[in-house]
Motif scaffolding. Structure first.
Motif, PDB file in Angstrom:
ATOM      1  N   UNK A  36     102.738 -37.654  79.254  1.00 44.82           N
ATOM      2  CA  UNK A  36     102.236 -36.637  80.185  1.00 44.82           C
ATOM      3  C   UNK A  36     103.080 -36.499  81.454  1.00 44.82           C
ATOM      4  N   UNK A  37     103.952 -37.443  81.747  1.00 43.66           N
ATOM      5  CA  UNK A  37     104.670 -37.386  83.020  1.00 43.66           C
ATOM      6  C   UNK A  37     105.512 -36.116  83.144  1.00 43.66           C
ATOM      7  N   UNK A  67      95.765 -39.055  87.620  1.00 41.90           N
ATOM      8  CA  UNK A  67      95.911 -39.714  88.921  1.00 41.90           C
ATOM      9  C   UNK A  67      97.011 -40.774  88.879  1.00 41.90           C
ATOM     10  N   UNK A  68      97.082 -41.518  87.778  1.00 45.87           N
ATOM     11  CA  UNK A  68      98.113 -42.554  87.647  1.00 45.87           C
ATOM     12  C   UNK A  68      99.505 -41.951  87.556  1.00 45.87           C
ATOM     13  N   UNK A  69      99.637 -40.868  86.784  1.00 50.10           N
ATOM     14  CA  UNK A  69     100.949 -40.237  86.666  1.00 50.10           C
ATOM     15  C   UNK A  69     101.402 -39.680  88.019  1.00 50.10           C
ATOM     16  N   UNK A  70     100.484 -39.106  88.776  1.00 56.51           N
ATOM     17  CA  UNK A  70     100.842 -38.586  90.096  1.00 56.51           C
ATOM     18  C   UNK A  70     101.295 -39.715  91.012  1.00 56.51           C
ATOM     19  N   UNK A  71     100.592 -40.841  90.956  1.00 56.88           N
ATOM     20  CA  UNK A  71     100.992 -41.989  91.773  1.00 56.88           C
ATOM     21  C   UNK A  71     102.373 -42.494  91.366  1.00 56.88           C
ATOM     22  N   UNK A  72     102.586 -42.606  90.052  1.00 60.86           N
ATOM     23  CA  UNK A  72     103.867 -43.117  89.565  1.00 60.86           C
ATOM     24  C   UNK A  72     105.022 -42.199  89.970  1.00 60.86           C
ATOM     25  N   UNK A  78     109.825 -38.437  92.680  1.00 58.62           N
ATOM     26  CA  UNK A  78     109.935 -37.180  91.940  1.00 58.62           C
ATOM     27  C   UNK A  78     109.063 -36.098  92.580  1.00 58.62           C
ATOM     28  N   UNK A  79     107.906 -36.478  93.089  1.00 57.52           N
ATOM     29  CA  UNK A  79     107.027 -35.520  93.766  1.00 57.52           C
ATOM     30  C   UNK A  79     106.512 -36.123  95.062  1.00 57.52           C
ATOM     31  N   UNK A  93     100.379 -31.107  95.487  1.00 60.39           N
ATOM     32  CA  UNK A  93     101.508 -31.903  95.013  1.00 60.39           C
ATOM     33  C   UNK A  93     102.673 -30.960  94.767  1.00 60.39           C
ATOM     34  N   UNK A  94     103.870 -31.394  95.143  1.00 53.40           N
ATOM     35  CA  UNK A  94     105.051 -30.563  94.952  1.00 53.40           C
ATOM     36  C   UNK A  94     106.240 -31.444  94.604  1.00 53.40           C
TER      37      UNK A  94
END
Length: 229
Positions: A36-37, A67-72, A78-79, A93-94
């Motif tokens: 999903x990343x 939520x985990x992918x956004x944190x990672x 990357x963002x 998020x951007x």
């Protein structure tokens, strides 16, 4: 004999899996290779999005994994998170400047994936995918150029498309009430069917599935610049 930990085992113990190889490809996959990343990144390519927008665009992705992918992705640069000023005051998020450098990766994956001999292109698509397809397959019309600005509303997502002298200048998330030559409203599946020439523009308008306010000729020219595929 001493028990020596490999880099991979050390990475797993820290809570973040790693290939543990001194290779730039392995390092890149350590950052963006989790399930999903890359699709989270895909949904930010046209501009900032809220958490709820990402959830809606990726319905198969559970909230805890999102939520985990956004944190990672934030942790590796990357963002980034940004809070909009009042009255919105919502978190978005951007992509960072470095994150936008993944664009050639997406172009290569798109070309490679469309040539797959074994996996058909089935399943759902997001509104961003429709606009990214417009950006990818648009053919400049230098022999019969036109200039127009389009504001395209697809359910909860709104985009701005700019054509300058027959070339695609901008495809991005709409950030404000700037005037446009054309206001187009539809659902993303209807617009996809029209852009792919599976359905005529006239049919979509007659059925009420797509509405156009402004220069209808400019809409026809935009659709005509995307060849059937």
């Amino acid at each position: 004999m001493a028990n020596v930990k490999t880099p991979e085992k050390a990475g797993e113990k820290s809570g973040k899996r790693t290939y543990g190889q001194a290779c730039p490809i392995a390092h890149a996959l350590d950052m963006i290779g989790e399930r999903w990343a890359l699709l989270v990144v895909r949904e930010l390519r046209l501009g900032p999005r809220r958490y709820a927008d990402l959830q809606a665009a990726l319905p198969g992705l559970g909230p805890s994994v999102l939520a985990q992918r956004l944190r990672d992705l934030e942790a590796v640069g990357v963002l980034r998170r940004r809070t909009l000023p009042p009255p919105a005051a919502s978190r978005t998020y951007e992509l960072t400047e470095w994150g936008t450098e993944l664009e050639p990766v997406f172009a290569a994956l798109r070309t490679w994936g469309m040539r797959s001999p074994v996996v058909p292109l089935t399943g759902g698509i997001s509104a961003d995918t429709v606009l990214l397809g417009l950006r990818a397959f648009f053919v400049p019309q230098l022999d019969a150029p036109w200039t127009a600005t389009y504001r395209i509303a697809l359910e909860r997502d709104v985009y701005r498309v700019e054509i300058v002298d027959g070339e695609l200048a901008t495809v991005a998330r709409d950030q404000g009430p700037a005037p446009a030559d054309v206001y187009l409203e539809s659902d993303h599946l209807t617009l996809q069917s029209v852009l792919s020439h599976e359905r005529s523009l006239a049919s979509a308008i007659d059925d009420g599935a797509l509405t156009v306010t402004g220069d209808l000729k400019a809409v026809r020219r935009l659709i005509g610049a995307v060849p059937p595929r």
